[in-house]
Design a protein around this motif. Structure first.
Motif, PDB file in Angstrom:
ATOM      1  N   THR A 189       2.212  -0.517   3.078  1.00 19.31           N
ATOM      2  CA  THR A 189       1.705  -0.853   1.754  1.00 19.31           C
ATOM      3  C   THR A 189       1.048  -2.223   1.684  1.00 19.31           C
ATOM      4  OG1 THR A 189       3.870  -1.723   1.098  1.00 19.31           O
ATOM      5  CG2 THR A 189       3.431   0.608   0.641  1.00 19.31           C
ATOM      6  N   GLN A 190       1.341  -3.102   2.645  1.00 16.02           N
ATOM      7  CA  GLN A 190       0.790  -4.453   2.608  1.00 16.02           C
ATOM      8  C   GLN A 190      -0.552  -4.564   3.309  1.00 16.02           C
ATOM      9  OE1 GLN A 190       2.190  -7.202   0.956  1.00 16.02           O
ATOM     10  NE2 GLN A 190       3.520  -5.623   0.101  1.00 16.02           N
ATOM     11  N   SER A 191      -0.651  -4.012   4.495  1.00 16.23           N
ATOM     12  CA  SER A 191      -1.867  -4.241   5.285  1.00 16.23           C
ATOM     13  C   SER A 191      -2.378  -2.981   5.976  1.00 16.23           C
ATOM     14  CB  SER A 191      -1.610  -5.327   6.342  1.00 16.23           C
ATOM     15  OG  SER A 191      -0.527  -4.952   7.188  1.00 16.23           O
ATOM     16  N   GLY A 192      -1.861  -1.827   5.572  1.00 16.65           N
ATOM     17  CA  GLY A 192      -2.284  -0.590   6.212  1.00 16.65           C
ATOM     18  C   GLY A 192      -3.657  -0.125   5.758  1.00 16.65           C
ATOM     19  N   THR A 193      -4.168   0.873   6.461  1.00 10.65           N
ATOM     20  CA  THR A 193      -5.501   1.394   6.165  1.00 10.65           C
ATOM     21  C   THR A 193      -5.478   2.836   5.683  1.00 10.65           C
ATOM     22  OG1 THR A 193      -5.826   2.191   8.433  1.00 10.65           O
ATOM     23  CG2 THR A 193      -6.467  -0.080   7.978  1.00 10.65           C
ATOM     24  N   THR A 194      -4.318   3.467   5.723  1.00  8.01           N
ATOM     25  CA  THR A 194      -4.270   4.907   5.471  1.00  8.01           C
ATOM     26  C   THR A 194      -3.292   5.229   4.351  1.00  8.01           C
ATOM     27  OG1 THR A 194      -4.734   5.270   7.814  1.00  8.01           O
ATOM     28  CG2 THR A 194      -3.972   7.169   6.541  1.00  8.01           C
TER      29      THR A 194
END
Length: 285
Positions: A189-194
């Motif tokens: 939730t902080q730095s993901g792309t998907t």
């Protein structure tokens, strides 16, 4: 009162302009204010610099010497200020795995100008930018834009599927992105792309497993808690013995963003970094 740079600047400007009126206008001050500054300067030095009375500006012998030395000092101060500004450190924040080619080219451009970069890993670089603990954020996602922050899309990255080595998906033939819309999904939730929205018709009943950083994300994938997807650089720079990365023909690319504070206005060192970074982006297109 001690001798100050404003005294030198006022005196040199007066000598260059030849009249108090023109010098005051150039310095954006009133003529009486400039007159007082020159008088204060003479009191500090305990000598006359300007001959009086005179119909036009004339310098005393002390004034001629002071003008020559003042010009040299102001030149050195300006050169020192310019040099130190180019050496100012720019704090670049990132969550994980900076895009290799883009960042290497940007760093080279900026360091050729004499600048310095410090790297700061942060699970949420967008938040760090808001807090002022970094100057530049390299991010693959961010929350809603605000008036204080500028976000610029600087490119996209090829994405790969990540699954547990124990999953049947690790070696399934003919696998496509569209086939995975209902599988449990691990979301950073902080730095993901998907997220589920990466599929055309998100499944409202899909199982979502959330985490707060890349390290947690990859361990959840390895434990077969769900599938995920990340930029392809993870395949070589973040290998895991229990994770298989797979290229899929219809997997969407993920965007890459550069962020910086609009207010307060960025200092010159940050603007120079942005020039280098955006020049790298434009040349790659």
């Amino acid at each position: 009162m001690d001798l100050q740079l404003r005294h030198l600047t006022a005196f040199v400007t007066l000598c260059e302009e030849g009249t108090y009126t023109r010098a005051a206008a150039r310095l954006h001050i009133t003529q009486p204010s400039l007159t007082r500054t020159i008088q204060d300067l003479e009191r500090v030095l305990e000598c006359d610099l300007v001959a009086r009375p005179a119909r036009k500006l004339e310098l005393t012998a002390n004034g001629e010497l002071f003008l020559q030395r003042s010009r040299g000092i102001l030149t050195e101060v300006n050169e020192l200020q310019a040099e130190m500004r180019t050496r100012s450190q720019v704090r670049v924040g990132f969550a994980w795995l900076l895009p290799s080619d883009w960042f290497a080219a940007t760093r080279a451009r900026y360091e050729e100008l004499g600048g310095q970069i410090t790297m700061h890993r942060n699970d949420n670089p967008a938040a760090a930018l808001h807090q002022g603990t970094i100057d530049i954020a390299v991010a693959r996602n961010f929350t809603q834009p605000t008036a204080a922050i500028t976000w610029r899309r600087i490119g996209t990255e090829q994405r790969v599927l990540a699954v547990s080595a124990r999953s049947d998906l690790a070696h399934a033939a003919g696998l496509r992105w569209a086939d995975l819309a209902h599988h449990p999904l691990v979301v950073n939730t902080q730095s993901g792309t998907t997220t589920p929205d990466c599929w055309p018709d998100p499944d409202p009943d899909r199982e979502i497993v959330t985490c707060g950083n890349f390290d947690e994300w990859i361990e959840l994938i390895a434990a077969d808690r769900g599938i995920g997807a990340v930029p392809a650089i993870a395949e070589h720079r973040a290998p895991h013995p229990d994770v298989v990365y797979r290229e899929l023909p219809d997997i969407p690319d993920s965007p890459l963003y550069l962020g910086w504070r609009r207010t307060p206005p960025p200092p010159r060192s940050v603007r120079r970094f942005l020039d280098a970074a955006l020049a790298t982006t434009d040349s790659a297109r």
